[in-house]
Design a protein around this motif. Structure first.
Motif, PDB file in Angstrom:
ATOM      1  N   VAL A  28       0.720  -0.933   0.174  1.00 26.48           N
ATOM      2  CA  VAL A  28      -0.257   0.193  -0.092  1.00 26.48           C
ATOM      3  C   VAL A  28       0.580   1.478  -0.128  1.00 26.48           C
ATOM      4  N   ASP A  29       0.749   1.631  -1.002  1.00 27.64           N
ATOM      5  CA  ASP A  29       1.175   3.593  -1.623  1.00 27.64           C
ATOM      6  C   ASP A  29       1.191   4.143  -0.091  1.00 27.64           C
ATOM      7  N   SER A  30       2.141   4.497   0.572  1.00 30.09           N
ATOM      8  CA  SER A  30       1.538   5.528   2.126  1.00 30.09           C
ATOM      9  C   SER A  30       2.955   6.546   2.757  1.00 30.09           C
ATOM     10  N   PHE A  31       1.968   7.732   2.471  1.00 33.03           N
ATOM     11  CA  PHE A  31       3.666   8.584   3.052  1.00 33.03           C
ATOM     12  C   PHE A  31       2.765   9.725   3.736  1.00 33.03           C
ATOM     13  N   LEU A  32       3.623  10.495   4.245  1.00 34.07           N
ATOM     14  CA  LEU A  32       3.081  11.187   5.071  1.00 34.07           C
ATOM     15  C   LEU A  32       2.303  13.426   4.079  1.00 34.07           C
ATOM     16  N   ASP A  33       1.625  12.616   4.137  1.00 35.43           N
ATOM     17  CA  ASP A  33       0.969  14.783   2.989  1.00 35.43           C
ATOM     18  C   ASP A  33       1.694  15.627   3.939  1.00 35.43           C
ATOM     19  N   ALA A  34       2.807  15.989   3.635  1.00 35.21           N
ATOM     20  CA  ALA A  34       2.668  17.517   4.015  1.00 35.21           C
ATOM     21  C   ALA A  34       2.040  19.146   3.887  1.00 35.21           C
ATOM     22  N   LYS A  35       1.699  19.223   2.471  1.00 35.37           N
ATOM     23  CA  LYS A  35       0.619  19.734   1.663  1.00 35.37           C
ATOM     24  C   LYS A  35      -0.803  20.019   2.667  1.00 35.37           C
ATOM     25  N   GLU A  36      -0.674  21.582   2.961  1.00 36.94           N
ATOM     26  CA  GLU A  36      -1.906  21.776   3.291  1.00 36.94           C
ATOM     27  C   GLU A  36      -3.080  21.527   2.137  1.00 36.94           C
ATOM     28  N   GLY A  37      -4.555  21.484   2.284  1.00 34.93           N
ATOM     29  CA  GLY A  37      -5.526  21.686   1.827  1.00 34.93           C
ATOM     30  C   GLY A  37      -6.150  20.410   1.587  1.00 34.93           C
ATOM     31  N   ARG A  38      -5.225  19.603   1.835  1.00 31.10           N
ATOM     32  CA  ARG A  38      -6.219  17.838   1.452  1.00 31.10           C
ATOM     33  C   ARG A  38      -6.985  17.357   3.097  1.00 31.10           C
ATOM     34  N   TYR A  39      -6.308  17.434   3.962  1.00 29.03           N
ATOM     35  CA  TYR A  39      -7.084  16.994   5.025  1.00 29.03           C
ATOM     36  C   TYR A  39      -7.892  18.155   5.654  1.00 29.03           C
ATOM     37  N   PRO A  47      -7.006  11.787  13.372  1.00 29.23           N
ATOM     38  CA  PRO A  47      -5.921  13.050  13.092  1.00 29.23           C
ATOM     39  C   PRO A  47      -5.192  13.716  12.396  1.00 29.23           C
ATOM     40  N   ARG A  48      -4.576  14.951  12.171  1.00 27.33           N
ATOM     41  CA  ARG A  48      -3.703  15.351  11.855  1.00 27.33           C
ATOM     42  C   ARG A  48      -2.070  14.236  11.526  1.00 27.33           C
ATOM     43  N   GLU A  49      -1.954  13.494  12.285  1.00 25.01           N
ATOM     44  CA  GLU A  49      -1.144  12.426  12.516  1.00 25.01           C
ATOM     45  C   GLU A  49      -1.521  11.445  11.730  1.00 25.01           C
ATOM     46  N   LYS A  50      -2.551  10.841  11.399  1.00 19.14           N
ATOM     47  CA  LYS A  50      -2.793   9.583  10.891  1.00 19.14           C
ATOM     48  C   LYS A  50      -2.821   9.965   9.469  1.00 19.14           C
ATOM     49  N   TRP A  51      -3.389  11.339   8.932  1.00 18.89           N
ATOM     50  CA  TRP A  51      -3.744  11.065   8.180  1.00 18.89           C
ATOM     51  C   TRP A  51      -2.329  10.830   7.183  1.00 18.89           C
ATOM     52  N   ASP A  69     -10.037   8.937  -2.953  1.00 19.49           N
ATOM     53  CA  ASP A  69      -9.368   7.828  -3.088  1.00 19.49           C
ATOM     54  C   ASP A  69      -7.746   7.473  -3.044  1.00 19.49           C
ATOM     55  N   GLU A  70      -7.223   8.887  -3.197  1.00 18.38           N
ATOM     56  CA  GLU A  70      -5.708   8.990  -2.521  1.00 18.38           C
ATOM     57  C   GLU A  70      -5.345   8.882  -1.418  1.00 18.38           C
ATOM     58  N   HIS A  71      -6.007   8.324  -0.413  1.00 22.45           N
ATOM     59  CA  HIS A  71      -6.261   8.962   0.782  1.00 22.45           C
ATOM     60  C   HIS A  71      -6.480   7.959   2.068  1.00 22.45           C
ATOM     61  N   TYR A  72      -8.067   7.325   1.547  1.00 19.30           N
ATOM     62  CA  TYR A  72      -8.814   6.520   2.467  1.00 19.30           C
ATOM     63  C   TYR A  72      -8.635   5.638   3.230  1.00 19.30           C
ATOM     64  N   VAL A  73      -7.803   4.694   1.995  1.00 24.12           N
ATOM     65  CA  VAL A  73      -6.908   2.832   2.654  1.00 24.12           C
ATOM     66  C   VAL A  73      -6.100   3.174   3.103  1.00 24.12           C
ATOM     67  N   GLN A  74      -5.084   4.036   2.841  1.00 29.66           N
ATOM     68  CA  GLN A  74      -3.692   5.139   4.070  1.00 29.66           C
ATOM     69  C   GLN A  74      -4.300   5.146   5.181  1.00 29.66           C
ATOM     70  N   THR A  75      -5.114   5.820   4.685  1.00 28.18           N
ATOM     71  CA  THR A  75      -5.842   6.594   6.495  1.00 28.18           C
ATOM     72  C   THR A  75      -6.155   5.735   7.410  1.00 28.18           C
ATOM     73  N   LEU A  76      -6.923   4.945   6.596  1.00 23.65           N
ATOM     74  CA  LEU A  76      -7.534   3.738   7.239  1.00 23.65           C
ATOM     75  C   LEU A  76      -6.762   2.075   8.383  1.00 23.65           C
ATOM     76  N   LEU A  77      -5.843   1.917   7.212  1.00 22.32           N
ATOM     77  CA  LEU A  77      -4.746   1.841   8.113  1.00 22.32           C
ATOM     78  C   LEU A  77      -4.061   1.697   9.032  1.00 22.32           C
ATOM     79  N   ALA A  78      -3.561   3.226   9.096  1.00 26.03           N
ATOM     80  CA  ALA A  78      -2.396   3.898   9.909  1.00 26.03           C
ATOM     81  C   ALA A  78      -3.213   4.351  10.896  1.00 26.03           C
TER      82      ALA A  78
END
Length: 377
Positions: free
Chosen positions: A179-190, A199-203, A260-269
């Motif tokens: 599962v491609d998963s990394f921290l999203d450092a850019k503002e605007g998505r969360y 929580p923000r740290e699990k995004w 779809d660019e965030h859901y599975v990654q965030t859920l597993l985190a």
């Protein structure tokens, strides 16, 4: 008088015996109720639902290939070659298409796809939660077969880069999900309104195209909480419309979230499962980074045509052995079960011409391209 006394004594004795019998009966009822109550609360209950992952099955484990498509599968001829001469007990196919669309001899060139569309499909719109709902429907359908142990999500423009045997061994030797998963450092998505449920740290952010083990597929299908938050707060920003004036400026300040660019990654985190992942996708995508901020366009995947699907280009893709994640300053060296391997098993986006070239190069199997001429389009 003596006679009256004896009569009274006899009546008292009879009443006493009746009261004793009544008391005994009442006590018996209480004891029975207590025993029933204890049995009800402490005896084993018949299970309402049984975790499918614990069901013992006979035969080899399967890979479930989950195709998320618009209608038909344009590259069906390539996938047909991929599945040719493969033991059918080693794979399953599920297709999420437009509601009511049927895969049969009139709509596909591959009999491997006949009737493989799921019956509860929904209308899917890019950039909306319907996309992840369709993924969940595919996973739910595949979980019904206990033999399915690996779940590969693919688009209608995906191609395999290796033959089935290589893909099967690559996936089955690893106990991890990819599962491609990394921290999203850019503002605007969360969206801060997601907190505290997310929580923000699990995004997290990453590629939609995942490959998961059964345990993680069940986590996705069983989720109601995180999915409901996504439906409410993770929405695509509407395109610029200058005719709306000040309203357009307000709309452009909204969070631009692509579910779809965030859901599975965030859920597993959120489930603290990142330690069970290879945090990379198995599907290669070449991104067009030439668009400018002034055009308000994001990166878009480049479509491979016949000319740029050359043997040299395919060899280069197969030769990639690591991925760099800029937001985490992390190099993800590609492994499966601690063995160094090529990073990608699949690639997108490929046109029909590019797919035909892969067949002529015998990338997935020996195939005569001329055989396509007499088959449905």
């Amino acid at each position: 008088m003596a006679s009256m006394a004896r009569g009274a004594k006899r009546r008292h004795s009879i009443i006493s015996r009746k009261m004793l019998i009544l008391f005994s009966a009442s006590l018996s009822c209480v004891v029975v109720l207590v025993i029933c109550s204890l049995f009800r609360f402490h005896s084993p209950k018949p299970p309402i639902s049984i975790s499918i992952s614990r069901v013992v099955f006979d035969g080899p484990p399967k890979i479930a290939f989950l195709f998320l498509v618009r209608r038909n599968l344009p590259l069906d001829f390539l996938w047909d070659a991929f599945f040719q001469n493969v033991d059918v007990s080693r794979f399953s196919i599920y297709v999420h298409s437009a509601p009511g669309f049927v895969l049969d001899e009139s709509t596909t060139r591959s009999q491997f796809l006949y009737g493989r569309q799921i019956s509860n499909s929904i209308q899917v719109l890019w950039g909306e939660s319907s996309m992840i709902q369709a993924e969940r429907l595919l996973l739910a359908a595949a979980l019904e077969d206990p033999a399915n142990q690996r779940f590969v999500l693919l688009s209608d423009s995906c191609v395999p880069l290796y033959n089935f045997s290589y893909v099967y061994n690559y996936l089955m030797v690893s106990p991890r999900s990819f599962v491609d998963s990394f921290l999203d450092a850019k503002e605007g998505r969360y969206n801060p309104k997601m907190s505290p449920k997310i929580p923000r740290e699990k995004w997290r952010k990453g590629s939609q195209w995942i490959t998961v083990v059964r345990k993680h597929a069940e986590v996705v299908v069983d989720d109601d909480v995180i999915f409901s938050v996504f439906k409410k707060y993770c929405k695509r920003r509407p395109p610029i419309d200058t005719s709306k004036g000040k309203l357009n400026l307000k709309l452009q300040k909204q969070h631009n979230c692509i579910p779809d660019e965030h859901y599975v990654q965030t859920l597993l985190a959120m489930h603290d499962l990142e330690g069970e992942l290879e945090r990379r996708t198995l599907t290669y995508t070449l991104w067009n980074q030439s668009t400018t901020k002034m055009e308000n366009k994001g990166w878009h995947p480049i479509t491979f045509g016949y000319s740029n699907a050359s043997p040299q280009r395919i060899k280069e893709i197969k030769g990639i052995n690591h991925v760099y994640y800029e937001t985490e300053y992390r190099i993800e060296w590609c492994h499966t079960n601690s063995t160094s391997v090529p990073c990608f098993l699949f690639a997108r986006k490929f046109s029909q011409g590019a797919a035909m070239r892969l067949l002529s190069q015998e990338v997935v199997n020996h195939f005569e391209v001329s055989a396509l001429l007499a088959t449905p389009t």
